[in-house]
Write a protein that holds these residues in place. Sequence first.
Motif, PDB file in Angstrom:
ATOM      1  N   CYS A 164       1.160  -1.105  -0.112  1.00  0.00           N
ATOM      2  CA  CYS A 164      -0.123  -0.088  -0.224  1.00  0.00           C
ATOM      3  C   CYS A 164       1.014   1.326  -0.067  1.00  0.00           C
ATOM      4  CB  CYS A 164      -0.911   0.235   1.726  1.00  0.00           C
ATOM      5  SG  CYS A 164      -0.410   0.796   2.967  1.00  0.00           S
ATOM      6  N   ARG A 166       1.709   3.201   3.078  1.00  0.00           N
ATOM      7  CA  ARG A 166       2.835   3.199   3.512  1.00  0.00           C
ATOM      8  C   ARG A 166       3.376   2.182   3.710  1.00  0.00           C
ATOM      9  NH1 ARG A 166       0.369   5.023   8.992  1.00  0.00           N
ATOM     10  NH2 ARG A 166       2.545   5.856   9.317  1.00  0.00           N
ATOM     11  N   CYS A 167       3.003   1.700   2.771  1.00  0.00           N
ATOM     12  CA  CYS A 167       4.721   0.410   2.610  1.00  0.00           C
ATOM     13  C   CYS A 167       5.966   1.242   2.095  1.00  0.00           C
ATOM     14  CB  CYS A 167       3.969  -0.867   1.138  1.00  0.00           C
ATOM     15  SG  CYS A 167       2.915  -1.794   2.705  1.00  0.00           S
ATOM     16  N   CYS A 237       3.826  -2.840   8.463  1.00  0.00           N
ATOM     17  CA  CYS A 237       3.269  -1.201   7.824  1.00  0.00           C
ATOM     18  C   CYS A 237       1.450  -0.870   8.646  1.00  0.00           C
ATOM     19  CB  CYS A 237       2.664  -1.236   6.351  1.00  0.00           C
ATOM     20  SG  CYS A 237       1.561  -0.256   5.626  1.00  0.00           S
ATOM     21  N   CYS A 240      -1.805  -1.798   6.461  1.00  0.00           N
ATOM     22  CA  CYS A 240      -2.266  -2.893   5.624  1.00  0.00           C
ATOM     23  C   CYS A 240      -1.751  -4.679   6.663  1.00  0.00           C
ATOM     24  CB  CYS A 240      -1.931  -3.110   4.503  1.00  0.00           C
ATOM     25  SG  CYS A 240      -0.345  -2.964   4.409  1.00  0.00           S
TER      26      CYS A 240
HETATM   27 ZN    ZN Z   1       0.884  -1.294   3.706  1.00  0.00          ZN
END
Ligand code: ZN
Length: 332
Positions: A164, A166-167, A237, A240
């Motif tokens: 995602c 934020r990954c 993360c 997710c």
């Molecule tokens: Zn993520």
Amino acid sequence: MEERFSRQVILSQLGREGQRRLHVARVLVVGCGALGSHTAAALLRAGARRLILVDRDILELHNLHRVALYTQADVGRPKAEALAEHLEAIDPAAQIQVHVAHFGPREAEELVPKVDLVLDGLDNLETRYLLNDACIKYGVPWIYAAVLGVSGMTMPIHPHRGPCLRCLFPTPPPPGTLPTCATHGILGPVPKAVGAIQAAMAIRFLAEGVFPVGRLFQFDFWSMDFRDIAVERRPDCPACGRGEYEFLRETSRTVTLCGDAVHILPHSREGVDLEQLANRLSSLGKVRRGSGVLFFEVAGISFTVFPDGRAIIKGVKDPARAQALYDQYISR
Ligand SMILES: [Zn+2]
């Protein structure tokens, strides 16, 4: 099958069933500026008629070199409203819902669960973190896209099946550290090209349910260097991996003060480098350093920026407009 789509339906990749799925799909377009207008236009023309458009801003003259469909007569109108009118003129069967509003936690919780896909037409990274949280929480796929200068990038995000946002970028950068279109400019064809790529990925996803997950596509439209970068999921993360959704919990970031001033609270707690910000803004308006604060004036609007990233914006009454100005000049 309608004649309108006859040259598309004969594509072996799409066919009648793919076209039917496009017609019934519900798509949310967040942000109706350059990227959002191009992507929405491409999708509507392809037969995705059930669109929800969200934008808090009005169209300005300096938007016209890079947007789709809008004309000079739309300057001063809310973008989402004007865009919906142009889309309905292209296809009167379109069913378009318009929200002239800041896309905050309440709007995210309300709108994201209603759709099959979300398209990023945003102009700031902070709202993308919120969008990412909502999409991961409700399992709704979305396509991240961003443009600046002569370059752009995009990454399709399928919650829990690939990385995602934020990954890719674990923490939001502090306010004032990223360049914006207002400070660094934007080449007209860039959002059109990135919007077309976003729309093509969206059409395939709506027809087949398939995304090229785990791939960040980067484009330089000056040197014509294109890169396809592998991105991994991060087990830790916050969105997710751990399901924390901290951006959905943020309460309103704007507070209207007495008179025509609005107080903006930043997302990040890291503060802002006022020296760096002063350098970046000096070519755009009048910049003055006070005791521990920075004053910035542009087009009749004055900003007082504090080291913790807070700002008081004078000359505007509408909190959404003040938020837009903050994102444009102070933080992206
Ligand atoms: Zn993520």
